[in-house]
Write a protein that holds these residues in place. Structure first.
Motif, PDB file in Angstrom:
ATOM      1  N   UNK A 248       0.825  -1.207   0.000  1.00 55.69           N
ATOM      2  CA  UNK A 248       0.000   0.000   0.000  1.00 55.69           C
ATOM      3  C   UNK A 248       0.859   1.256   0.000  1.00 55.69           C
ATOM      4  N   UNK A 249       2.020   1.200   0.639  1.00 59.03           N
ATOM      5  CA  UNK A 249       2.936   2.340   0.601  1.00 59.03           C
ATOM      6  C   UNK A 249       3.433   2.555  -0.824  1.00 59.03           C
ATOM      7  N   UNK A 250       3.874   1.477  -1.478  1.00 56.31           N
ATOM      8  CA  UNK A 250       4.334   1.594  -2.861  1.00 56.31           C
ATOM      9  C   UNK A 250       3.209   2.065  -3.776  1.00 56.31           C
ATOM     10  N   UNK A 251       2.014   1.606  -3.506  1.00 55.63           N
ATOM     11  CA  UNK A 251       0.856   2.019  -4.301  1.00 55.63           C
ATOM     12  C   UNK A 251       0.621   3.524  -4.183  1.00 55.63           C
ATOM     13  N   UNK A 252       0.857   4.073  -2.992  1.00 55.82           N
ATOM     14  CA  UNK A 252       0.632   5.512  -2.786  1.00 55.82           C
ATOM     15  C   UNK A 252       1.597   6.356  -3.606  1.00 55.82           C
ATOM     16  N   UNK A 253       2.693   5.740  -4.066  1.00 53.28           N
ATOM     17  CA  UNK A 253       3.663   6.478  -4.865  1.00 53.28           C
ATOM     18  C   UNK A 253       3.668   6.104  -6.329  1.00 53.28           C
ATOM     19  N   UNK A 254       2.748   5.256  -6.750  1.00 53.80           N
ATOM     20  CA  UNK A 254       2.769   4.784  -8.142  1.00 53.80           C
ATOM     21  C   UNK A 254       1.374   4.773  -8.759  1.00 53.80           C
ATOM     22  N   UNK A 255       0.592   3.749  -8.449  1.00 49.36           N
ATOM     23  CA  UNK A 255      -0.767   3.621  -8.991  1.00 49.36           C
ATOM     24  C   UNK A 255      -1.634   4.821  -8.597  1.00 49.36           C
ATOM     25  N   UNK A 256      -1.553   5.211  -7.326  1.00 49.93           N
ATOM     26  CA  UNK A 256      -2.439   6.268  -6.832  1.00 49.93           C
ATOM     27  C   UNK A 256      -2.203   7.626  -7.488  1.00 49.93           C
ATOM     28  N   UNK A 257      -0.958   8.097  -7.604  1.00 46.39           N
ATOM     29  CA  UNK A 257      -0.760   9.385  -8.274  1.00 46.39           C
ATOM     30  C   UNK A 257      -1.284   9.409  -9.706  1.00 46.39           C
TER      31      UNK A 257
END
Length: 457
Positions: free
Chosen positions: A381-390
């Motif tokens: 979820x941390x990695x997602x906040x910097x990749x998929x989410x943006x």
């Protein structure tokens, strides 16, 4: 012609300086696409003209043109990180771009491939054009214009004209600061929605969290406004001597019974959260300002800049606000807010607020990641906040922020699996930005060059 990777391609060492074409394959890597938590072991990523055109197991034949090969030596590939609350340096004069270009390298060297600027300037538009054209090395830039604040906005009509001007200038986002009246805020909101330009930022006390959410705030920066919305006596919130910085001194009065309602409203209005945990940990934490002077990454900032940060924190220390008794409950409360919103499904954006007090561009994201982990977020979820989410934030899902066929070739190689070890993110082996390769030697050379610009005694 069908070709087998190891039967055909020339192996190029990972840390060699690259001068080859836009067509290549990164082989012998373990791919974390970020579409899910699966790791594609021993795969190859084919890149052509800045785009990922194929991802295959290494020994699977490939029909296509001749590709030069980079041996990834078993590294792990992921889509890179984000800094979605930054303050990009300003270049007042056309040739005064050193700080901007240094910031771009600091982001790249830390695996940060996408940046949202949150206080804009006309020079940022020029910088974005230079990055897009390849004239300047840097991450993807998404720009807010000059902020809307109580001092910058003089009337609802004036605010409307500024919204229109920023949209016409090519900014991607509007940044709101405190001090806006309700009439001014509503004028900004109405015009921004008509022009389809997202807006967000701090919550003005005269507007409040609920009205901000109901009238279109897309991102709440710093988890701003939630504590204030939970305080029953709002007059205390309005008095900075009673509330302290960001209402630090009022957390013990928060009525948590109202929090589920605020979480539901956040979900209903599809707002996002940019927590900037490291800003509060460093700026408003109990660690003395002077102790940050010799933190290793400070060597990439000027002595004057570091002193400016120390001067910004020192008055809070002298006033007695930043004691452990005040700070610890406050930081724990903020972590609780983050995890409550996150577990409910509110999307999170990786953001550290750099370069703000003791947050050096790029490096501060790794402090943010550590704090997100300590708060309870999973590595995925941390990695997602910097990749998929943006990417989803700007409606560009699948175009970047993911390692998949058809996406931009934006990715980072690290030595270990970041789903298991977040510390590996601190030392990229290679960064690929829109297909352009920056190996570890080049990244380290740029860091050394920046440090040399700011010699210490």
């Amino acid at each position: 012609m069908t070709k087998s990777l190891f039967a055909f391609f020339l192996l190029i060492p990972l840390c060699t300086a690259f001068g080859f074409s836009q067509t290549y394959v990164v082989s012998n890597v373990n791919v974390i696409t970020m579409e899910n938590e699966e790791v594609l072991e021993n795969h190859a990523i084919f890149v052509q003209d800045g785009e990922i055109i194929k991802i295959l197991p290494v020994h699977e034949p490939f029909d296509g043109d001749t590709f030069q090969e980079i041996d990834g030596n078993g590294a792990f590939v992921f889509p890179g990180l984000a800094e979605f609350h930054s303050h990009i340096p300003v270049a007042e004069h056309g040739d005064d771009t050193q700080l901007q270009e240094e910031a771009m390298w600091l982001y790249l060297a830390n695996g940060v491939l996408r940046v949202r600027g949150m206080i804009g300037h006309r020079s940022h538009l020029v910088l974005r054009d230079k990055v897009d054209s390849g004239e300047v090395a840097g991450p993807r830039l998404f720009l807010s214009g000059p902020s809307f604040s109580g001092s910058a906005v003089t009337s609802p009509d004036q605010a409307v004209q500024v919204v229109k001007a920023q949209k016409a200038a090519g900014y991607d986002h509007l940044k709101l600061h405190p001090g806006l009246s309700m009439d001014e805020f509503l004028a900004i909101s109405k015009t921004a929605k008509e022009l389809k330009i997202p807006f967000g930022g701090h919550i003005s006390l005269d507007v409040g969290l609920e009205a901000s959410l109901k009238n279109g705030y897309k991102s709440i920066e710093h988890i701003d406004g939630y504590i204030e919305a939970l305080i029953p006596d709002y007059s205390k919130v309005m008095d900075p001597k009673i509330a302290g910085p960001f209402s630090m001194l009022l957390v013990h009065e928060a009525e948590l019974g109202k929090l589920p309602e605020l979480v539901d409203l956040t979900l209903e209005t599809k707002a996002w959260i940019a927590p900037t945990l490291t800003l509060f940990d460093r700026y408003f934490g109990s660690k003395p300002a002077e102790e940050y002077r010799d933190v290793p990454e400070m060597k990439y900032m000027s002595v004057d800049q570091v002193q400016h940060w120390i001067n910004a924190k020192t008055p809070y220390e002298k006033s007695g606000v930043l004691t452990k008794e005040n700070v610890q409950p406050y930081l724990e409360f903020r972590n609780m807010l983050l995890m409550t919103l996150h577990k409910a499904g509110v999307p999170i954006l990786m953001a550290s607020d750099s370069p703000q007090v003791f947050n050096v561009p790029g490096f501060s994201i790794h402090h943010e990641i550590e704090l997100m982990s300590n708060a309870g977020m999973s590595n995925y979820e941390i990695l997602k906040s910097g990749s998929i989410n943006p990417a989803a934030y700007f409606g560009q899902e699948g175009e970047w922020g993911v390692v998949k066929e058809g996406a931009s070739a934006d990715f980072v190689l690290v030595s270990k699996n970041p789903l298991e070890d977040l510390k590996t993110l601190k030392k990229p082996l290679m960064v690929v930005m829109k297909g352009k390769i920056y190996d570890s030697d080049e990244l380290n050379e740029q860091l050394d060059r920046i440090a040399a610009n700011y010699p210490r005694d």
